[in-house]
Motif scaffolding. Structure first.
Motif, PDB file in Angstrom:
ATOM      1  N   MET A  14     -41.836  56.136 -23.169  1.00 38.81           N
ATOM      2  CA  MET A  14     -43.273  56.217 -22.787  1.00 38.81           C
ATOM      3  C   MET A  14     -43.516  56.008 -21.433  1.00 38.81           C
ATOM      4  N   GLN A  15     -42.755  54.876 -20.929  1.00 36.58           N
ATOM      5  CA  GLN A  15     -42.852  54.596 -19.369  1.00 36.58           C
ATOM      6  C   GLN A  15     -42.274  55.653 -18.622  1.00 36.58           C
ATOM      7  N   PHE A  58     -36.133  49.490 -27.211  1.00 33.22           N
ATOM      8  CA  PHE A  58     -36.174  50.000 -25.638  1.00 33.22           C
ATOM      9  C   PHE A  58     -36.556  51.212 -25.548  1.00 33.22           C
ATOM     10  N   GLY A  59     -36.047  52.006 -26.741  1.00 34.86           N
ATOM     11  CA  GLY A  59     -36.180  53.384 -26.680  1.00 34.86           C
ATOM     12  C   GLY A  59     -37.674  53.969 -26.612  1.00 34.86           C
ATOM     13  N   HIS A  60     -38.538  53.482 -27.293  1.00 34.71           N
ATOM     14  CA  HIS A  60     -39.610  54.167 -27.403  1.00 34.71           C
ATOM     15  C   HIS A  60     -40.683  53.796 -26.220  1.00 34.71           C
ATOM     16  N   SER A 119     -41.457  59.631 -31.169  1.00 36.16           N
ATOM     17  CA  SER A 119     -42.421  58.875 -30.309  1.00 36.16           C
ATOM     18  C   SER A 119     -42.806  59.883 -29.088  1.00 36.16           C
ATOM     19  N   THR A 120     -41.900  60.188 -28.066  1.00 37.61           N
ATOM     20  CA  THR A 120     -42.253  60.900 -26.775  1.00 37.61           C
ATOM     21  C   THR A 120     -42.224  62.409 -27.408  1.00 37.61           C
ATOM     22  N   SER A 143     -37.710  62.802 -17.784  1.00 35.74           N
ATOM     23  CA  SER A 143     -37.326  61.812 -19.065  1.00 35.74           C
ATOM     24  C   SER A 143     -36.159  62.517 -19.932  1.00 35.74           C
ATOM     25  N   TRP A 144     -36.280  63.641 -19.919  1.00 36.54           N
ATOM     26  CA  TRP A 144     -34.975  64.595 -20.790  1.00 36.54           C
ATOM     27  C   TRP A 144     -33.591  64.472 -20.210  1.00 36.54           C
ATOM     28  N   ILE A 145     -33.744  64.712 -18.784  1.00 29.17           N
ATOM     29  CA  ILE A 145     -32.487  64.447 -17.883  1.00 29.17           C
ATOM     30  C   ILE A 145     -32.114  63.026 -18.001  1.00 29.17           C
TER      31      ILE A 145
END
Length: 408
Positions: free
Chosen positions: A364-365, A358-360, A237-238, A375-377
């Motif tokens: 995205m949020q 919850f992951g996708h 997704s992300t 987001s990666w942190i």
């Protein structure tokens, strides 16, 4: 070179013909699974949804997966794995052909909820079938072999999917997905009919089965898997959006990068699992190692803007996947011997459905409000929490083993 080739071939020895047919059915099905890796791109580029809307559509996808896994586990215990798998394959094919014509937000949400519910109803049944068709000593390798078929399909799928998008557009993906699901069902009718298949699993299931919901060790293990799935689904997704927006990769190049995952698994996972099975590392220990490797893959994305780091990160994530998933599956099947297999494997599948729910959307949020690096942190923090829970499972298993030894 000849020695390496012989080692690779030997890693497949001893698997039943039913497992080979199951792998072929999976390969046919997954080779057509082109929509899923490109779903976030399809929703943003073709249907022009915002990141927030895509997040909610992905949540609908996850809710459908969760419901499908639950009902699939129930049906596997009641009507048998064969009927569940066959019905799922045929109906999923029809659903893919229909859902391509949906374009507004709510119809897409409902359509993908229904589609993935039907598709994922087969997942617990596949695990039960694999257990029935495998000798106890071959369980982990059989699981790995099925994963190899899945990833070989996913390797060919995204690469071919990128070409199809370029040539005829996104709708071509839905037609290929639908037709391959139906073909997989027809192959199953011819090869794995209950009258032809034979059950090889002679392990004894206890007379008074333990409820999967009361198995505390298993529940903690599943919570850790939810967290693992949470970070892993970002690669569908992300991460593709990150490839396109930050590194300016085309759909074709994104497809090839995603295909690298499947190619690595095809060539290296079976020999790797055959080797790891001979070591003293426990199944949970291997899951821990895989979780750590996948978490590190996100750290690589923070190191440098160099595009080549994407390949290194994909390799690291793939190594984590190759180690964690087969041994996680094998642990769940072993634990399922304490109760009804359908219920246990239904919960196992539902853990990944929760990750989709919850992951996708969360991913995205996060990228929408905080950017990719933050987001990666966040994914790294999730990896640390999940690793801690798996260490807790390992400790509890050691205590359980000591208690059982004292009883007998």
């Amino acid at each position: 070179m000849k020695r390496i080739l012989l080692h690779y071939i030997n890693s497949f020895s001893g698997l039943s013909k039913e497992v080979w047919w199951l792998a072929l059915i999976t390969l046919i099905n997954r080779a057509g699974a082109m929509v899923i890796p490109f779903l976030s791109l399809y929703l943003t580029d073709n249907l022009h949804f915002s990141f927030e809307q895509v997040g909610w559509i992905m949540t609908s996808y996850g809710l459908g997966s969760f419901f499908g896994a639950w009902i699939g586990g129930k049906l596997s215990d009641r009507i048998g794995y064969y009927k569940v798998i066959l019905g799922s394959l045929l109906l999923t094919g029809i659903s893919f052909l229909i859902v391509q014509y949906f374009s507004d937000f709510w119809s897409i949400c409902i359509g993908f909820f229904v589609l993935i519910a039907i598709a994922d109803a087969a997942r617990p049944a596949f695990f039960v079938a694999l257990s029935a068709y495998s000798k106890p000593e071959n369980k982990t390798r059989s699981l790995t072999f099925i994963r190899l078929a899945i990833n070989l399909g996913f390797s060919a799928g995204p690469a071919l999917g990128g070409i199809i998008i370029t040539a005829i557009g996104y709708h071509g993906l839905f037609w290929v997905d639908g037709i391959t699901c139906i073909i997989a069902g027809l192959v199953m009718i011819q090869t794995l009919h209950p009258k032809k298949a034979r059950e090889l699993d002679k392990e004894v299931v206890v007379e008074n089965p333990v409820s999967a919901y009361q198995d505390s060790i298993y529940i903690i293990f599943l919570i850790a898997l939810v967290l693992f799935g949470f970070i892993f689904v970002q690669y569908f997704s992300t991460i593709p959006l990150y490839y396109k927006e930050v590194h300016q990769l085309s759909e074709e190049k994104i497809g090839l990068l995603l295909a690298l995952n499947g190619a690595l698994i095809f060539f290296f996972e079976m020999p790797l699992i055959a080797y790891l099975e001979k070591t003293s590392v426990s199944k949970i220990g291997n899951v821990i190692n895989g979780f750590i490797l996948t978490g590190i893959s996100f750290a690589f994305l923070l190191i440098t803007p160099w595009t080549g780091i994407l390949v290194i990160g994909m390799i690291m994530a793939t190594l984590g996947e190759m180690v964690a998933f087969p041994f996680g599956n094998a642990f769940a099947l072993d634990r399922a011997k304490k109760g009804k297999q359908g219920a246990y494997m239904g919960l196992y599948t539902m853990s990944f459905s929760l990750a989709h729910i919850f992951g996708h959307n969360s991913g995205m949020q996060l990228i929408n409000y905080y950017g990719y690096n933050n987001s990666w942190i966040f994914m790294l923090v999730i990896a640390l929490i999940g690793t801690f829970l798996l260490f807790l499972v390992k400790q509890k298993l050691n205590k359980e083993k000591i208690t059982n030894q004292n009883i007998f």
